[in-house]
Structure formats: structure tokens, C-alpha cells
Scaffold this active site. Structure first.
Site, mmCIF file in Angstrom:
data_model
loop_
_atom_site.group_PDB
_atom_site.id
_atom_site.type_symbol
_atom_site.label_atom_id
_atom_site.label_comp_id
_atom_site.label_asym_id
_atom_site.label_seq_id
_atom_site.Cartn_x
_atom_site.Cartn_y
_atom_site.Cartn_z
ATOM 1 N N PRO A 125 0.784 -1.230 0.000
ATOM 2 C CA PRO A 125 0.000 0.000 0.000
ATOM 3 C C PRO A 125 0.822 1.290 0.000
ATOM 4 O O PRO A 125 1.862 1.370 0.659
ATOM 5 C CB PRO A 125 -0.844 -0.109 1.279
ATOM 6 C CG PRO A 125 -0.188 -1.150 2.104
ATOM 7 C CD PRO A 125 0.499 -2.076 1.152
ATOM 8 N N ASN A 126 0.320 2.233 -0.755
ATOM 9 C CA ASN A 126 0.863 3.603 -0.860
ATOM 10 C C ASN A 126 2.156 3.697 -1.660
ATOM 11 O O ASN A 126 2.660 4.796 -1.884
ATOM 12 C CB ASN A 126 1.067 4.236 0.542
ATOM 13 C CG ASN A 126 -0.246 4.340 1.299
ATOM 14 O OD1 ASN A 126 -1.212 4.856 0.755
ATOM 15 N ND2 ASN A 126 -0.293 3.836 2.508
ATOM 16 N N ARG A 161 5.450 10.912 -2.400
ATOM 17 C CA ARG A 161 5.146 10.571 -1.003
ATOM 18 C C ARG A 161 6.388 10.738 -0.108
ATOM 19 O O ARG A 161 7.411 10.082 -0.360
ATOM 20 C CB ARG A 161 4.695 9.110 -0.980
ATOM 21 C CG ARG A 161 4.521 8.529 0.389
ATOM 22 C CD ARG A 161 4.397 7.013 0.350
ATOM 23 N NE ARG A 161 4.138 6.521 1.669
ATOM 24 C CZ ARG A 161 4.342 5.270 2.068
ATOM 25 N NH1 ARG A 161 4.806 4.374 1.218
ATOM 26 N NH2 ARG A 161 4.072 4.925 3.285
ATOM 27 N N TYR A 177 11.391 8.380 1.425
ATOM 28 C CA TYR A 177 11.310 7.351 0.380
ATOM 29 C C TYR A 177 11.990 7.742 -0.938
ATOM 30 O O TYR A 177 12.073 6.904 -1.845
ATOM 31 C CB TYR A 177 9.843 6.983 0.124
ATOM 32 C CG TYR A 177 9.165 6.429 1.359
ATOM 33 C CD1 TYR A 177 9.623 5.255 1.949
ATOM 34 C CD2 TYR A 177 8.096 7.093 1.961
ATOM 35 C CE1 TYR A 177 9.019 4.747 3.094
ATOM 36 C CE2 TYR A 177 7.485 6.592 3.104
ATOM 37 C CZ TYR A 177 7.958 5.423 3.666
ATOM 38 O OH TYR A 177 7.363 4.918 4.795
ATOM 39 N N ASN A 221 7.835 -5.732 -1.123
ATOM 40 C CA ASN A 221 7.850 -4.648 -0.158
ATOM 41 C C ASN A 221 6.414 -4.573 0.370
ATOM 42 O O ASN A 221 5.553 -3.985 -0.281
ATOM 43 C CB ASN A 221 8.266 -3.320 -0.797
ATOM 44 C CG ASN A 221 8.327 -2.211 0.244
ATOM 45 O OD1 ASN A 221 7.867 -2.378 1.379
ATOM 46 N ND2 ASN A 221 8.889 -1.070 -0.139
ATOM 47 N N ALA A 276 3.139 -0.936 4.726
ATOM 48 C CA ALA A 276 2.567 -0.930 6.086
ATOM 49 C C ALA A 276 2.085 -2.318 6.520
ATOM 50 O O ALA A 276 2.050 -2.621 7.723
ATOM 51 C CB ALA A 276 1.423 0.074 6.159
ATOM 52 N N GLU A 322 12.184 -9.950 1.369
ATOM 53 C CA GLU A 322 11.483 -8.743 1.831
ATOM 54 C C GLU A 322 12.393 -7.529 1.661
ATOM 55 O O GLU A 322 13.566 -7.592 2.053
ATOM 56 C CB GLU A 322 11.133 -8.946 3.317
ATOM 57 C CG GLU A 322 10.471 -7.750 3.967
ATOM 58 C CD GLU A 322 10.293 -7.950 5.482
ATOM 59 O OE1 GLU A 322 10.553 -9.054 6.006
ATOM 60 O OE2 GLU A 322 9.912 -6.964 6.134
ATOM 61 N N HIS A 372 12.699 -3.066 1.941
ATOM 62 C CA HIS A 372 12.153 -1.775 2.371
ATOM 63 C C HIS A 372 13.082 -0.667 1.908
ATOM 64 O O HIS A 372 14.311 -0.790 2.015
ATOM 65 C CB HIS A 372 12.036 -1.712 3.894
ATOM 66 C CG HIS A 372 11.111 -2.738 4.439
ATOM 67 N ND1 HIS A 372 9.748 -2.611 4.377
ATOM 68 C CD2 HIS A 372 11.352 -3.943 5.005
ATOM 69 C CE1 HIS A 372 9.190 -3.688 4.903
ATOM 70 N NE2 HIS A 372 10.139 -4.520 5.281
ATOM 71 N N ARG A 404 13.293 3.754 12.537
ATOM 72 C CA ARG A 404 12.131 4.659 12.506
ATOM 73 C C ARG A 404 11.235 4.436 13.737
ATOM 74 O O ARG A 404 11.704 3.971 14.755
ATOM 75 C CB ARG A 404 11.381 4.442 11.175
ATOM 76 C CG ARG A 404 12.253 4.790 9.961
ATOM 77 C CD ARG A 404 11.487 4.653 8.666
ATOM 78 N NE ARG A 404 10.352 5.559 8.624
ATOM 79 C CZ ARG A 404 9.339 5.443 7.750
ATOM 80 N NH1 ARG A 404 9.352 4.460 6.853
ATOM 81 N NH2 ARG A 404 8.336 6.293 7.776
HETATM 82 C C1 DQA Z 1 8.273 0.745 3.800
HETATM 83 C C2 DQA Z 1 8.364 0.935 5.325
HETATM 84 C C3 DQA Z 1 7.004 0.748 5.972
HETATM 85 O O1 DQA Z 1 7.103 0.918 7.378
HETATM 86 C C4 DQA Z 1 6.024 1.774 5.430
HETATM 87 O O2 DQA Z 1 4.739 1.548 5.966
HETATM 88 C C5 DQA Z 1 5.988 1.807 3.939
HETATM 89 C C6 DQA Z 1 7.226 1.647 3.190
HETATM 90 C C7 DQA Z 1 9.618 1.058 3.094
HETATM 91 O O3 DQA Z 1 9.768 0.659 1.943
HETATM 92 O O4 DQA Z 1 10.482 1.716 3.677
HETATM 93 O O5 DQA Z 1 4.947 2.064 3.353
HETATM 94 O O6 DQA Z 1 7.966 -0.608 3.528
#
Ligand code: DQA
Length: 146
Positions: A10-11, A18, A23, A75, A78, A99, A101, A108
Site C-alpha cells: 500500500p501507498n 510521497r 522514500y 515490499n 505498512a 522482503e 524496504h 524509525r
Molecule cells: C516501507 C516501510 C514501511 O514501514 C512503510 O509503511 C511503507 C514503506 C519502506 O519501503 O520503507 O509504506 O515498507
């Protein structure tokens, strides 16, 4: 040819605009293009999915065997911190899952320090921006060559 499914949670469709300080400015399309060019050079087929919906991600993972996917690069965004459903789907299909990120989730907020996905992942790369995806893809390709 090996097939890798790249899942963006998501997002991540909003990358580029964003929270750029966290990011970066690279868009999701740019990340996918970069990953596709690396995949092509390595004779690997890449499928990509971005979804803001947990169930859609669970469905895609559940179909990996049927779709002849050899590995998953994810990835979970959230959902990393909340989704037992995605974790169970990964455990159920038993396909190597890496996985990634963009940000260092351990540097964080505390709620980001726990990944429900990490225990069912082959490995995790966190904190290198777009390079997390590139390193993750390279690691996945190396794993498939073994
Ligand atoms: C994320 C880290 C997550 O905590 C966050 O909710 C994201 C992006 C990252 O790529 O750093 O949406 O996965």
C-alpha cells in the site's frame, strides 16, 4: 526461464511524491523499469503488482504455484507490521520470498520495528532506498541460480 513476482504494498503507488525525504523521488514506474532491465539481462521474467488491498496481495501469493512463480520479491509496506494474512500466505506457498524496504524500518518509529513477514522470508534488505529493490532482486536471482 525463472519467474519472479514483485509485489509492492500500500501507498507505494505514490512513490515520487510521497514523503520524499524518507522514500526518495523515484517513482514506482521507474523502480519497475530498472528491475525489469536487470531481470532481462539475467534472463529472468518479472511480473509486478502494486496493491493497496491486503486481500489482493494474499490472492496473488496464493496463486504463485499456479502461475509458475519461482520466487517473490516483496515490499509489504505498512502490511509488514500488521498482516498475519500475508505472512500466512507466504508460509503456505513455500516459495522463496525476499522482503525489501526503502527506509530502514529499525531506525524509525517503534511500530515499524516488527516485521511479521521477516520470519517467513528468506532474507530482508532495509534502508538502501531504491538500491534495496536492486539488491533484493540480485539476491533473488542468485538464489534461483543455486
Ligand atoms: C516501507 C516501510 C514501511 O514501514 C512503510 O509503511 C511503507 C514503506 C519502506 O519501503 O520503507 O509504506 O515498507
Amino acid at each position: 526461464m525463472s519467474k519472479i513476482l514483485v509485489i509492492h504494498g500500500p501507498n507505494l503507488n505514490l512513490l515520487g511524491s510521497r514523503e520524499k525525504d524518507i522514500y526518495g523521488a523515484t517513482t514506482l514506474a521507474e523502480i519497475n523499469n530498472k528491475l525489469k532491465s536487470i531481470a532481462e539481462k539475467n534472463n529472468v521474467v518479472l511480473e509486478t503488482l502494486q496493491s493497496n488491498h491486503e486481500g489482493e496481495i494474499v490472492d496473488a501469493i496464493g496463486k504463485v504455484k499456479q502461475n509458475q512463480i519461482d520466487a517473490i520479491l516483496i515490499n509489504p509496506a505498512a502490511y509488514t507490521h500488521t498482516s498475519i494474512a500475508i505472512r500466512d500466505a507466504i508460509a503456505a506457498v513455500n516459495v522463496p520470498t525476499i522482503e525489501v524496504h526503502l527506509s530502514n524500518i529499525y531506525a524509525r518509529e517503534e511500530f515499524r520495528h516488527t516485521s511479521l513477514i521477516a520470519p517467513v522470508s528468506y532474507g530482508q534488505i532495509s534502508g538502501f532506498g531504491v538500491s534495496s529493490y536492486i539488491l533484493g532482486l540480485e539476491a533473488t536471482i542468485n538464489l534461483l541460480k543455486k
